[in-house]
Design an enzyme around this catalytic site. Structure first.
Site, PDB file in Angstrom:
ATOM      1  N   LYS A 212       0.818  -1.219   0.000  1.00 20.30           N
ATOM      2  CA  LYS A 212       0.000   0.000   0.000  1.00 20.30           C
ATOM      3  C   LYS A 212       0.850   1.267   0.000  1.00 20.30           C
ATOM      4  O   LYS A 212       2.030   1.246   0.342  1.00 20.30           O
ATOM      5  CB  LYS A 212      -1.012  -0.042   1.149  1.00 20.30           C
ATOM      6  CG  LYS A 212      -2.152  -1.004   0.788  1.00 20.30           C
ATOM      7  CD  LYS A 212      -3.304  -1.026   1.727  1.00 20.30           C
ATOM      8  CE  LYS A 212      -4.361  -1.999   1.145  1.00 20.30           C
ATOM      9  NZ  LYS A 212      -5.361  -2.400   2.119  1.00 20.30           N
ATOM     10  N   ARG A 254      -3.569 -10.249   4.737  1.00 20.87           N
ATOM     11  CA  ARG A 254      -3.944 -10.264   3.308  1.00 20.87           C
ATOM     12  C   ARG A 254      -2.773  -9.718   2.492  1.00 20.87           C
ATOM     13  O   ARG A 254      -2.452  -8.536   2.613  1.00 20.87           O
ATOM     14  CB  ARG A 254      -5.205  -9.400   3.135  1.00 20.87           C
ATOM     15  CG  ARG A 254      -5.750  -9.382   1.727  1.00 20.87           C
ATOM     16  CD  ARG A 254      -6.984  -8.482   1.639  1.00 20.87           C
ATOM     17  NE  ARG A 254      -7.564  -8.501   0.307  1.00 20.87           N
ATOM     18  CZ  ARG A 254      -7.131  -7.746  -0.693  1.00 20.87           C
ATOM     19  NH1 ARG A 254      -6.145  -6.911  -0.512  1.00 20.87           N
ATOM     20  NH2 ARG A 254      -7.703  -7.850  -1.881  1.00 20.87           N
TER      21      ARG A 254
HETATM   22  N1  HH2 Z   1      -7.377  -3.979   0.498  1.00 16.42           N
HETATM   23  C1  HH2 Z   1      -7.662  -3.972  -0.834  1.00 16.42           C
HETATM   24  C2  HH2 Z   1      -8.750  -4.693  -1.341  1.00 16.42           C
HETATM   25  N2  HH2 Z   1      -9.539  -5.428  -0.521  1.00 16.42           N
HETATM   26  N3  HH2 Z   1     -10.041  -6.248   1.645  1.00 16.42           N
HETATM   27  C3  HH2 Z   1      -9.784  -6.295   2.967  1.00 16.42           C
HETATM   28  N4  HH2 Z   1     -10.545  -7.041   3.779  1.00 16.42           N
HETATM   29  N5  HH2 Z   1      -8.744  -5.580   3.519  1.00 16.42           N
HETATM   30  C4  HH2 Z   1      -7.919  -4.798   2.747  1.00 16.42           C
HETATM   31  O1  HH2 Z   1      -7.007  -4.147   3.312  1.00 16.42           O
HETATM   32  C5  HH2 Z   1      -8.173  -4.730   1.329  1.00 16.42           C
HETATM   33  C6  HH2 Z   1      -9.265  -5.481   0.808  1.00 16.42           C
HETATM   34  C7  HH2 Z   1      -6.775  -3.192  -1.753  1.00 16.42           C
HETATM   35  O2  HH2 Z   1      -5.707  -3.981  -2.219  1.00 16.42           O
HETATM   36  P1  HH2 Z   1      -5.664  -4.714  -3.646  1.00 16.42           P
HETATM   37  O3  HH2 Z   1      -6.731  -5.766  -3.736  1.00 16.42           O
HETATM   38  O4  HH2 Z   1      -4.290  -5.206  -3.923  1.00 16.42           O
HETATM   39  O5  HH2 Z   1      -5.906  -3.546  -4.674  1.00 16.42           O
HETATM   40  P2  HH2 Z   1      -7.125  -3.170  -5.608  1.00 16.42           P
HETATM   41  O6  HH2 Z   1      -8.274  -2.816  -4.734  1.00 16.42           O
HETATM   42  O7  HH2 Z   1      -6.595  -1.990  -6.400  1.00 16.42           O
HETATM   43  O8  HH2 Z   1      -7.438  -4.355  -6.487  1.00 16.42           O
END
Ligand code: HH2
Length: 277
Positions: A212, A254
């Site tokens: 992040k 995660r």
């Molecule tokens: N962070 C993201 C997406 N979903 N779900 C939970 N429970 N907790 C988190 O911290 C969280 C989440 C963002 O990360 P990422 O999936 O890599 O990115 P993007 O939303 O751009 O696909």
């Protein structure tokens, strides 16, 4: 059994902040997810809509077109892993559950779709309720709190009560402070530092710091650079914060990079327990 579980991130999107487009083809996403399971991810979190700051919403049909082939493939190819669907839409969650998902990771904490709570209650799956201030399109525009930990704690407590009142048994609910979702660098650090206050809510905590933005800023500072580190260079920060979150009460981490975080957590857990066997 280790005292934590790893949730491997499977983004089937063109625009995720750290790996958008890399795994948009179902075969690529499937191969990637199988690799994450082999590296130690007990949960595979499949998402078809980016929630990065500024992201535009995606239609349910498009989201389903992205995630369903991956979930269906994983139900066969990775039978040992728990499949999670990262969505705020009941229509997407319903089809994902039919395809084998046993966990709904709802970053809106049941606020996005009025049908979501009932669906989870009726289908008997688990859910993760996450804190977010605002919505992805605008959430990083000057977020403010009196006391971020108190406010996130009160929010999660209220969503937990809402979910239980809607018929979801408490034992099926996990909570997540939502690192980076309507939070500044200082807010993220405060939440991680005072994580035990959230662990006090009595439900398993999910924490996602992986790659992040705040890690890009802190990592750059460590090298005396002004420009934040690129997302793929944020693994050291991901490891540091995942280990500290575990030590402060997180039970699900995660992450994108499962193998190195699994190794770091194994060492951290052995150190904390003093059990070298
Ligand atoms: N962070 C993201 C997406 N979903 N779900 C939970 N429970 N907790 C988190 O911290 C969280 C989440 C963002 O990360 P990422 O999936 O890599 O990115 P993007 O939303 O751009 O696909």
């Amino acid at each position: 059994m280790p005292p934590y579980r790893l949730m491997g991130i499977v983004n089937v999107t063109p625009d995720s902040f750290s790996d958008g487009g890399r795994f948009l083809a179902p075969d690529a996403a499937l191969a990637h997810a199988r690799e994450l399971a082999a590296e130690g991810a007990e949960i595979l979190d499949v998402g078809g809509e980016s929630t990065r700051p500024g992201a535009e919403p995606v239609s349910p049909a498009e989201e389903l077109r992205r995630v369903l082939p991956v979930l269906e493939g994983l139900a066969e190819a990775a039978p040992g892993a728990q499949l999670s669907i990262d969505t705020t839409k009941a229509q997407v969650a319903r089809a994902a559950i039919a395809a084998g998902a046993q966990l709904v990771n709802d970053v809106s904490a049941l606020r996005g779709d009025p049908g979501m709570a009932e669906l989870i209650a009726d289908s008997g799956v688990e859910c993760c309720l996450m804190h977010m201030l605002g919505e992805p399109r605008t959430m990083q525009r000057d977020p403010r709190y009196e006391d971020v930990v108190d406010e996130v704690r009160a929010f999660l407590e209220e969503r937990l009560e809402f979910a239980v009142a809607a018929g979801i048994p408490e034992q099926r609910i996990m909570l997540d402070p939502g690192i980076g979702f309507g939070k500044t660098l200082a807010h993220n650090l405060e939440l991680l530092r005072r994580l035990p206050e959230l662990a006090g809510l009595g439900r398993p905590l999910v924490v996602g710091t992986s790659r992040k933005g705040f890690l890009g800023v802190l990592g750059a500072r460590a090298h005396g650079h002004e420009q934040p580190l690129e997302p793929t260079r944020r693994l050291p920060g991901t490891i540091a914060t995942s280990v500290l979150a575990f030590e402060r009460g997180a039970s699900v981490l995660r992450v994108h990079d499962v193998a190195p975080v699994a190794e770091a957590l194994a060492v951290a857990a052995a150190t904390l327990s003093g059990d070298g066997r």
